[in-house]
Design a protein around this motif. Structure first.
Motif, PDB file in Angstrom:
ATOM      1  N   UNK A 147       0.740  -1.269  -0.005  1.00 39.06           N
ATOM      2  CA  UNK A 147       0.026   0.025  -0.198  1.00 39.06           C
ATOM      3  C   UNK A 147       0.691   1.356  -0.002  1.00 39.06           C
ATOM      4  N   UNK A 148       0.102   2.235   0.218  1.00 43.59           N
ATOM      5  CA  UNK A 148       0.956   3.752   0.136  1.00 43.59           C
ATOM      6  C   UNK A 148       1.802   3.836   1.342  1.00 43.59           C
ATOM      7  N   UNK A 149       2.690   4.499   1.367  1.00 42.57           N
ATOM      8  CA  UNK A 149       3.371   5.084   2.418  1.00 42.57           C
ATOM      9  C   UNK A 149       2.587   5.729   3.510  1.00 42.57           C
ATOM     10  N   UNK A 150       2.691   5.461   4.635  1.00 47.68           N
ATOM     11  CA  UNK A 150       1.746   6.072   5.834  1.00 47.68           C
ATOM     12  C   UNK A 150       0.387   5.472   5.944  1.00 47.68           C
ATOM     13  N   UNK A 151       0.163   4.165   5.065  1.00 51.41           N
ATOM     14  CA  UNK A 151      -1.148   3.553   5.237  1.00 51.41           C
ATOM     15  C   UNK A 151      -1.278   2.575   6.445  1.00 51.41           C
ATOM     16  N   UNK A 152       0.216   2.268   7.210  1.00 57.64           N
ATOM     17  CA  UNK A 152      -0.263   1.544   8.349  1.00 57.64           C
ATOM     18  C   UNK A 152       0.131   0.301   8.027  1.00 57.64           C
ATOM     19  N   UNK A 153       1.116  -0.011   7.142  1.00 50.24           N
ATOM     20  CA  UNK A 153       1.547  -1.475   6.586  1.00 50.24           C
ATOM     21  C   UNK A 153       2.310  -2.050   7.680  1.00 50.24           C
ATOM     22  N   UNK A 154       3.276  -1.359   8.217  1.00 48.72           N
ATOM     23  CA  UNK A 154       3.939  -1.976   9.361  1.00 48.72           C
ATOM     24  C   UNK A 154       3.247  -2.101  10.453  1.00 48.72           C
ATOM     25  N   UNK A 155       2.288  -1.418  10.997  1.00 53.42           N
ATOM     26  CA  UNK A 155       1.628  -1.475  12.283  1.00 53.42           C
ATOM     27  C   UNK A 155       0.652  -2.746  11.919  1.00 53.42           C
ATOM     28  N   UNK A 156       0.143  -3.063  10.772  1.00 54.61           N
ATOM     29  CA  UNK A 156      -0.697  -3.970  10.415  1.00 54.61           C
ATOM     30  C   UNK A 156       0.225  -5.444  10.534  1.00 54.61           C
ATOM     31  N   UNK A 157       1.398  -5.286   9.903  1.00 52.79           N
ATOM     32  CA  UNK A 157       2.341  -6.494  10.236  1.00 52.79           C
ATOM     33  C   UNK A 157       2.555  -6.872  11.736  1.00 52.79           C
ATOM     34  N   UNK A 158       2.824  -5.898  12.276  1.00 54.99           N
ATOM     35  CA  UNK A 158       3.200  -5.804  13.746  1.00 54.99           C
ATOM     36  C   UNK A 158       1.777  -6.580  14.637  1.00 54.99           C
ATOM     37  N   UNK A 159       0.616  -6.032  14.241  1.00 55.98           N
ATOM     38  CA  UNK A 159      -0.668  -6.422  15.017  1.00 55.98           C
ATOM     39  C   UNK A 159      -0.781  -7.795  14.518  1.00 55.98           C
ATOM     40  N   UNK A 160      -0.589  -8.486  13.307  1.00 56.34           N
ATOM     41  CA  UNK A 160      -0.893  -9.729  13.053  1.00 56.34           C
ATOM     42  C   UNK A 160       0.079 -10.622  13.593  1.00 56.34           C
ATOM     43  N   UNK A 161       1.074 -10.241  13.946  1.00 60.36           N
ATOM     44  CA  UNK A 161       2.237 -10.962  14.887  1.00 60.36           C
ATOM     45  C   UNK A 161       1.850 -10.881  16.618  1.00 60.36           C
ATOM     46  N   UNK A 162       0.797 -10.126  16.785  1.00 57.97           N
ATOM     47  CA  UNK A 162       0.744 -10.296  18.203  1.00 57.97           C
ATOM     48  C   UNK A 162       1.379  -9.261  18.920  1.00 57.97           C
ATOM     49  N   UNK A 163       2.271  -8.103  18.146  1.00 54.42           N
ATOM     50  CA  UNK A 163       3.034  -7.003  18.764  1.00 54.42           C
ATOM     51  C   UNK A 163       2.633  -5.762  18.655  1.00 54.42           C
ATOM     52  N   UNK A 164       3.296  -4.900  19.577  1.00 54.72           N
ATOM     53  CA  UNK A 164       2.970  -3.630  19.401  1.00 54.72           C
ATOM     54  C   UNK A 164       4.393  -2.935  18.793  1.00 54.72           C
ATOM     55  N   UNK A 165       3.824  -1.450  18.215  1.00 57.70           N
ATOM     56  CA  UNK A 165       5.004  -1.061  17.109  1.00 57.70           C
ATOM     57  C   UNK A 165       6.357  -0.638  18.057  1.00 57.70           C
ATOM     58  N   UNK A 166       6.168  -0.633  19.310  1.00 63.37           N
ATOM     59  CA  UNK A 166       7.298  -0.447  20.008  1.00 63.37           C
ATOM     60  C   UNK A 166       8.279  -1.522  20.599  1.00 63.37           C
ATOM     61  N   UNK A 167       7.662  -2.943  20.136  1.00 68.28           N
ATOM     62  CA  UNK A 167       8.240  -4.030  20.684  1.00 68.28           C
ATOM     63  C   UNK A 167       9.551  -4.132  20.185  1.00 68.28           C
ATOM     64  N   UNK A 168      10.434  -4.831  20.636  1.00 66.91           N
ATOM     65  CA  UNK A 168      11.891  -5.104  20.199  1.00 66.91           C
ATOM     66  C   UNK A 168      11.849  -5.657  18.650  1.00 66.91           C
ATOM     67  N   UNK A 169      11.040  -6.564  18.329  1.00 66.26           N
ATOM     68  CA  UNK A 169      11.013  -7.268  17.355  1.00 66.26           C
ATOM     69  C   UNK A 169      10.191  -6.645  16.155  1.00 66.26           C
TER      70      UNK A 169
END
Length: 393
Positions: A45-67
């Motif tokens: 998707x476009x920059x700023x759409x929240x791609x990385x946040x969705x990746x983290x959420x699907x992995x059970x992580x918060x955005x500020x988790x180490x991994x």
């Protein structure tokens, strides 16, 4: 001999096959599918759409988790980046580069990101879907793979709109959905899923899972079910039922009726399979530390403290492993004491390996405990008003 014959009969009966040899083969296949069937999810998707946040959420992580995948207001993903699910290494979620460039070419983009790697694509937007989104979807369609339009950051839209007079959440959601679907009609009439990577239980993330389940090949569905976040009571019960249906296979693979006749097969070796089964349940039910910390922060309740009330979750928290190749010593440390305490009169028989019936009993009791814990945590968090606390039959 009579006890052995009885165990063989029970194993074959549980498998639904006519002979022990066929039961062994089916058990190995079922257990292999539990651990090893790959699933590769592409998020673009476009920059700023929240791609990385969705990746983290699907992995059970918060955005500020180490991994966690790095997030930011500028493009942080310059090439396809793979993130393994923390507890299921066969499930990989890919954060793909943004598609916002004015010179974007869909066919070149798919070649650059190695199109064949992925089972399906999630095309994410935090606003209206644009021409680049449509171009990419059409190119994926030509190559005969599935794509799904997902409108992100719905919680931000709701927060903004609820300040207005006459606010109606359902009306706002309907307007957003209609606007998005109008913009993607050039690809046919695809459904648009509304999500919040922060509030997974709300909106359409569970609906997206059900759609993916219908579209994926049968052998891939178990990986999706295990790895997808628990977004509803129904999803949790589906996961519990899935693991219940695998108890016979795990018991036959790990129990005394050896699938591979290795002289002196030890309880430690047997227990490795038991640990792997429980670890999969642990992550699938969202009982791992990071998933619970994320949920605790959202509902402002210290849910991680509750885990100490369960012997098996406490053991997994201390000794949790994310791969099947665990050492015998770790397997014993994590499970053997728990196993022996559950089974009256097991005694020295444990040294020769757990029988099919005993292993089946152990797995059933352990699964019951994990399921009960997961249900109670959802109830404590206020996610389910009615919680089924019944034991497995």
């Amino acid at each position: 001999m009579e006890a052995q014959d009885s165990a063989v009969f029970e194993a074959v009966k549980a498998s639904g096959e006519s002979t022990l040899e066929k039961a062994k083969a089916k058990a190995l296949a079922e257990f292999d599918q539990l651990l090893n069937v790959s699933l590769d999810i592409a998020v673009t998707g476009r920059t700023g759409s929240g791609k990385s946040s969705l990746v983290n959420a699907l992995r059970g992580l918060s955005d500020d988790d180490e991994d966690a995948a790095p997030t930011g207001v500028t493009e942080t993903t310059m090439e396809p980046t793979m993130y393994e699910h923390p507890g299921m290494q066969n499930v990989k979620i890919w954060d793909l580069p943004g598609i916002g460039s004015p010179n974007f070419k869909a066919n070149k983009y798919l070649k650059d990101v190695k199109f064949d790697t992925y089972d399906f694509f999630i095309i994410l937007s935090s606003e209206r879907f644009c021409e680049n989104d449509i171009m990419l979807a059409n190119e994926i369609k030509k190559k005969k793979k599935n794509f799904y339009f997902v409108r992100s950051k719905i919680d931000n839209d709701i927060s903004s709109e609820e300040r207005k007079k006459g606010f109606n959440e359902q009306k706002v959601l309907s307007l957003i959905r209609e606007d998005c679907e109008k913009n993607v009609k050039k690809v046919g009439n695809p459904k648009v899923f509304l999500i919040s990577s922060y509030d997974l239980e709300k909106y359409d993330l569970e609906d997206l899972r059900m759609t993916l389940k219908e579209d994926l090949p049968i052998h891939k569905r178990s990986a999706l079910l295990q790895a997808w976040p628990v977004c509803s009571a129904e999803a949790l019960e589906e996961k519990i039922k899935y693991f219940e249906g695998l108890i016979w296979a795990a018991s036959l693979v790990s129990g005394g009726i050896a699938v591979v006749p290795v002289p002196g097969l030890s309880v430690a070796c047997d227990t490795t399979i038991v640990v792997a089964f429980f670890v999969r349940c642990y992550y699938a039910f969202g009982l791992d530390d990071k998933s619970l910390t994320r949920l605790s922060e959202k509902v402002n309740i210290p849910l991680t403290e509750y885990m100490g009330k369960s012997r098996i979750t406490a053991a997994l928290k201390e000794k949790a492993v994310t791969r099947i190749g665990v050492s015998a010593s770790l397997a014993v440390a994590a499970t053997a004491e728990f196993a022996l305490s559950l089974v009256p009169g097991l005694g020295s028989a444990a040294a020769a390996g757990l029988s099919f019936a005993t292993t089946q009993y152990l797995l059933r009791e352990g699964l019951n405990e994990l399921a009960k814990t997961a249900r109670e945590i959802r109830k404590l968090a206020g996610l389910d008003t009615i919680c089924n606390d019944s034991k497995l039959a």
